[in-house]
Design a protein around this motif. Structure first.
Motif, PDB file in Angstrom:
ATOM      1  N   HIS A 260       0.827  -1.210   0.000  1.00 38.95           N
ATOM      2  CA  HIS A 260       0.000   0.000   0.000  1.00 38.95           C
ATOM      3  C   HIS A 260       0.861   1.259   0.000  1.00 38.95           C
ATOM      4  O   HIS A 260       0.565   2.234   0.673  1.00 38.95           O
ATOM      5  N   ARG A 261       1.940   1.217  -0.761  1.00 46.55           N
ATOM      6  CA  ARG A 261       2.844   2.353  -0.782  1.00 46.55           C
ATOM      7  C   ARG A 261       2.271   3.553  -1.536  1.00 46.55           C
ATOM      8  O   ARG A 261       2.667   4.677  -1.305  1.00 46.55           O
ATOM      9  N   LYS A 262       1.346   3.273  -2.457  1.00 48.74           N
ATOM     10  CA  LYS A 262       0.808   4.369  -3.240  1.00 48.74           C
ATOM     11  C   LYS A 262      -0.042   5.271  -2.366  1.00 48.74           C
ATOM     12  O   LYS A 262      -0.823   4.802  -1.549  1.00 48.74           O
ATOM     13  N   GLY A 263       0.108   6.567  -2.587  1.00 50.45           N
ATOM     14  CA  GLY A 263      -0.673   7.524  -1.828  1.00 50.45           C
ATOM     15  C   GLY A 263      -2.003   7.812  -2.500  1.00 50.45           C
ATOM     16  O   GLY A 263      -2.481   7.052  -3.338  1.00 50.45           O
ATOM     17  N   ALA A 264      -2.593   8.970  -2.174  1.00 45.02           N
ATOM     18  CA  ALA A 264      -3.886   9.354  -2.749  1.00 45.02           C
ATOM     19  C   ALA A 264      -3.725   9.714  -4.229  1.00 45.02           C
ATOM     20  O   ALA A 264      -2.639  10.093  -4.695  1.00 45.02           O
ATOM     21  N   LEU A 265      -4.812   9.596  -4.973  1.00 44.18           N
ATOM     22  CA  LEU A 265      -4.797   9.920  -6.407  1.00 44.18           C
ATOM     23  C   LEU A 265      -4.484  11.411  -6.600  1.00 44.18           C
ATOM     24  O   LEU A 265      -5.094  12.278  -5.970  1.00 44.18           O
ATOM     25  N   ASN A 266      -3.506  11.699  -7.502  1.00 46.68           N
ATOM     26  CA  ASN A 266      -3.158  13.084  -7.843  1.00 46.68           C
ATOM     27  C   ASN A 266      -3.881  13.422  -9.148  1.00 46.68           C
ATOM     28  O   ASN A 266      -3.463  13.021 -10.243  1.00 46.68           O
ATOM     29  N   VAL A 267      -5.001  14.151  -9.003  1.00 48.31           N
ATOM     30  CA  VAL A 267      -5.856  14.424 -10.165  1.00 48.31           C
ATOM     31  C   VAL A 267      -5.116  15.237 -11.216  1.00 48.31           C
ATOM     32  O   VAL A 267      -5.173  14.953 -12.425  1.00 48.31           O
ATOM     33  N   ARG A 268      -4.418  16.296 -10.822  1.00 49.63           N
ATOM     34  CA  ARG A 268      -3.735  17.179 -11.780  1.00 49.63           C
ATOM     35  C   ARG A 268      -2.689  16.406 -12.571  1.00 49.63           C
ATOM     36  O   ARG A 268      -2.632  16.495 -13.800  1.00 49.63           O
ATOM     37  N   ARG A 269      -1.868  15.638 -11.892  1.00 50.23           N
ATOM     38  CA  ARG A 269      -0.816  14.879 -12.597  1.00 50.23           C
ATOM     39  C   ARG A 269      -1.441  13.788 -13.473  1.00 50.23           C
ATOM     40  O   ARG A 269      -0.924  13.479 -14.547  1.00 50.23           O
ATOM     41  N   MET A 282      -6.022   6.621 -18.296  1.00 52.13           N
ATOM     42  CA  MET A 282      -5.517   5.276 -18.558  1.00 52.13           C
ATOM     43  C   MET A 282      -4.386   4.921 -17.592  1.00 52.13           C
ATOM     44  O   MET A 282      -4.236   3.755 -17.214  1.00 52.13           O
ATOM     45  N   VAL A 283      -3.595   5.916 -17.222  1.00 55.93           N
ATOM     46  CA  VAL A 283      -2.456   5.686 -16.322  1.00 55.93           C
ATOM     47  C   VAL A 283      -2.604   6.621 -15.121  1.00 55.93           C
ATOM     48  O   VAL A 283      -2.196   7.782 -15.179  1.00 55.93           O
ATOM     49  N   PRO A 284      -3.228   6.187 -14.069  1.00 53.30           N
ATOM     50  CA  PRO A 284      -3.424   7.063 -12.911  1.00 53.30           C
ATOM     51  C   PRO A 284      -2.088   7.402 -12.238  1.00 53.30           C
ATOM     52  O   PRO A 284      -1.157   6.592 -12.218  1.00 53.30           O
ATOM     53  N   GLN A 285      -2.021   8.611 -11.729  1.00 59.72           N
ATOM     54  CA  GLN A 285      -0.845   9.079 -11.017  1.00 59.72           C
ATOM     55  C   GLN A 285      -1.227   9.338  -9.551  1.00 59.72           C
ATOM     56  O   GLN A 285      -2.302   9.869  -9.270  1.00 59.72           O
ATOM     57  N   PHE A 286      -0.333   8.958  -8.647  1.00 56.12           N
ATOM     58  CA  PHE A 286      -0.623   9.073  -7.214  1.00 56.12           C
ATOM     59  C   PHE A 286       0.389  10.003  -6.539  1.00 56.12           C
ATOM     60  O   PHE A 286       1.522  10.176  -7.005  1.00 56.12           O
ATOM     61  N   ARG A 287      -0.050  10.579  -5.474  1.00 57.08           N
ATOM     62  CA  ARG A 287       0.851  11.394  -4.664  1.00 57.08           C
ATOM     63  C   ARG A 287       1.846  10.477  -3.976  1.00 57.08           C
ATOM     64  O   ARG A 287       1.505   9.377  -3.549  1.00 57.08           O
ATOM     65  N   SER A 288       3.055  10.928  -3.895  1.00 52.90           N
ATOM     66  CA  SER A 288       4.057  10.130  -3.190  1.00 52.90           C
ATOM     67  C   SER A 288       3.688  10.061  -1.712  1.00 52.90           C
ATOM     68  O   SER A 288       3.257  11.053  -1.125  1.00 52.90           O
ATOM     69  N   ARG A 289       3.849   8.893  -1.128  1.00 52.72           N
ATOM     70  CA  ARG A 289       3.433   8.678   0.256  1.00 52.72           C
ATOM     71  C   ARG A 289       4.666   8.520   1.132  1.00 52.72           C
ATOM     72  O   ARG A 289       5.486   7.632   0.916  1.00 52.72           O
TER      73      ARG A 289
END
Length: 465
Positions: A260-269, A282-289
């Motif tokens: 569960h290393r991925k953080g919350a979804l980063n909508v802008r990125r 197609m390729v979701p980007q997440f905030r670094s956790r």
């Protein structure tokens, strides 16, 4: 004796022996016929009338030996009268000893039976007094050695301890009024105080004897056995089991954290990265956790009543300590002492031995949770942060001292989580000197751990996910 036989029948029921009311009535009639002079005959009559199944004979024998063993042995430390002690030790002699003996004999008829028995060193009479006091108590409610202090105080009250203390003070005052030198009064006072302490210790021993008579049906495995009933060999076995449990849980939690290393979804990125597909993600980007490990502070009662539970929990938490960025350990009975350095400098088994062996705090004092919480809060509240988990391990039996619940409120206000682990069944909370119902209200969570099986069942709740 009828009341004792009825109570003994209840003890048998508590241990799984089926005893009906009519069988108790048969036992009362039969023992009235044979009397109490022949112990073997008395035992045979009770076994004949109360036991129906062969498999219950062993339980009956153990319960009988405990329940009807001579209570006089409990008072074996009281073997001489006060006058005999003074004469033997040579503190007072000649006219002074005669004056003390004369004055004591003069006041003796007006004293309470307990005071008379103490001054005369009469063990048989003491046993009789405490037997009568025990009949005034509902000892069927005695479900755990943790209740020993409460029932011992009630037994002392029933035996007339307050009147006895008053009589002893009157004796000292009368000796002083008769011209006995202050040194002589001090000698008598010291011997009287020692005798009263022996009486208080004997009351605790008698309650323990009564507790042992109420033998619960033995569990199949040591893992299910209550921690306070474990033998030393079983403690060693269970420490190995606790270590294995902690290692397995730690590995599982570490794997969970990595997955569960991925953080919350980063909508802008995500929108920027997927412009090629017309903004379809197609390729979701997440905030670094940022990995965050909380701090842990363990505050553990190491008094005799919870010693085994303390050892198990200290071992469990220090095997799990890699999940915390910092672990600080404190032990207490009445005073609080930090033992963090033991776990840094020594092997964990040696550290636990040092922490629970009275090297840091006195083990001779009575448990005082209110004082321990207040001292800890006063001295260490500044080091508690929103990342800190405070774990209190103990039964919450406060010996009728001030509970100082404000200290627990302050800890909860500053800490991320306050968790209380109690080695006593929830049904006993709030009975006697237990403050657990009060303390529970000011913790984030309070759990019961009476055996290694209990620890395995709730282990996930004790550590960060």
């Amino acid at each position: 004796m009828d009341a004792r036989i009825v109570e003994f029948a209840e003890v048998l029921r508590q241990n799984g022996v089926r005893v009906s009311t009519s069988e108790v009535q048969d036992a009362l009639k039969a023992t009235a016929e044979v009397g109490l002079t022949d112990r073997a005959l008395f035992r045979a009559v009770l076994r004949t009338t109360l036991v129906k199944r062969e498999l219950d004979v062993d339980t009956f024998n153990r319960a009988f030996d405990f329940f009807f063993s001579g209570a006089a042995a409990t008072f074996e430390a009281i073997d001489k009268s006060l006058a005999a002690q003074l004469q033997e030790e040579g503190y007072l002699d000649g006219d002074l000893l005669k004056m003390v003996t004369y004055q004591m004999n003069l006041l003796l008829p007006e004293m309470s039976p307990l005071a008379q028995a103490v001054l005369e060193g009469d063990r048989a009479r003491l046993a009789q007094i405490f037997r009568m006091a025990s009949l005034q108590l509902d000892l069927s409610q005695l479900e755990s050695p943790l209740q020993t202090g409460f029932f011992a105080r009630r037994m002392l009250a029933g035996a007339g301890i307050d009147k006895a203390r008053s009589d002893m003070k009157s004796l000292e005052a009368e000796l002083k009024a008769r011209g006995l030198a202050p040194e002589g009064v001090e000698i008598v006072s010291r011997h009287v105080a020692a005798a009263m302490r022996k009486i208080e210790d004997a009351a605790r021993q008698e309650v323990k004897r009564q507790a042992e008579a109420r033998i619960r049906r033995r569990t199949d495995t040591a893992q299910d056995k209550p921690l306070h009933l474990l033998t030393q060999a079983e403690v060693d076995q269970m420490e190995s089991a606790v270590r294995t449990l902690a290692e397995k849980l730690r590995s599982r939690l570490i794997r969970r954290q990595r997955s569960h290393r991925k953080g919350a979804l980063n909508v802008r990125r995500t929108l920027r990265r997927n412009m090629t597909w017309g903004g379809v993600p197609m390729v979701p980007q997440f905030r670094s956790r940022r990995p965050e490990r909380p701090e842990l502070v363990v505050l553990c009662d190491v008094s005799d009543s919870v010693r085994n539970a303390s050892r198990m929990m200290l071992l469990f938490m220090h095997t799990m300590q890699s999940l915390f960025v910092r672990v600080r350990s404190f032990v207490f009975v009445s005073d609080v002492g930090e033992v963090t350095q033991y776990f840094k400098d020594l092997d964990v088994d040696e550290a636990i031995d040092m922490a629970t062996a009275g090297k840091t705090v006195s083990l001779s004092a009575n448990s005082n949770y209110g004082r321990a919480l207040a001292d800890f809060t006063r001295d260490h509240l500044g080091s508690i942060t929103r990342r800190t988990t405070v774990m209190v391990i103990g039964d919450g039996r406060n010996n009728y001292n001030a509970n100082n619940v404000w200290a627990l409120k302050d800890l909860r206000r500053k800490a991320k989580r306050v968790l209380w682990i109690c080695p006593e069944e929830r049904g006993n909370w709030g009975i006697g000197d237990s403050e657990m119902l009060t303390y529970e209200k000011h913790c984030h969570q309070a759990v019961v751990v009476t055996s290694v099986s209990d620890l395995a069942r709730i282990a996930d709740q004790l550590v960060p996910a």
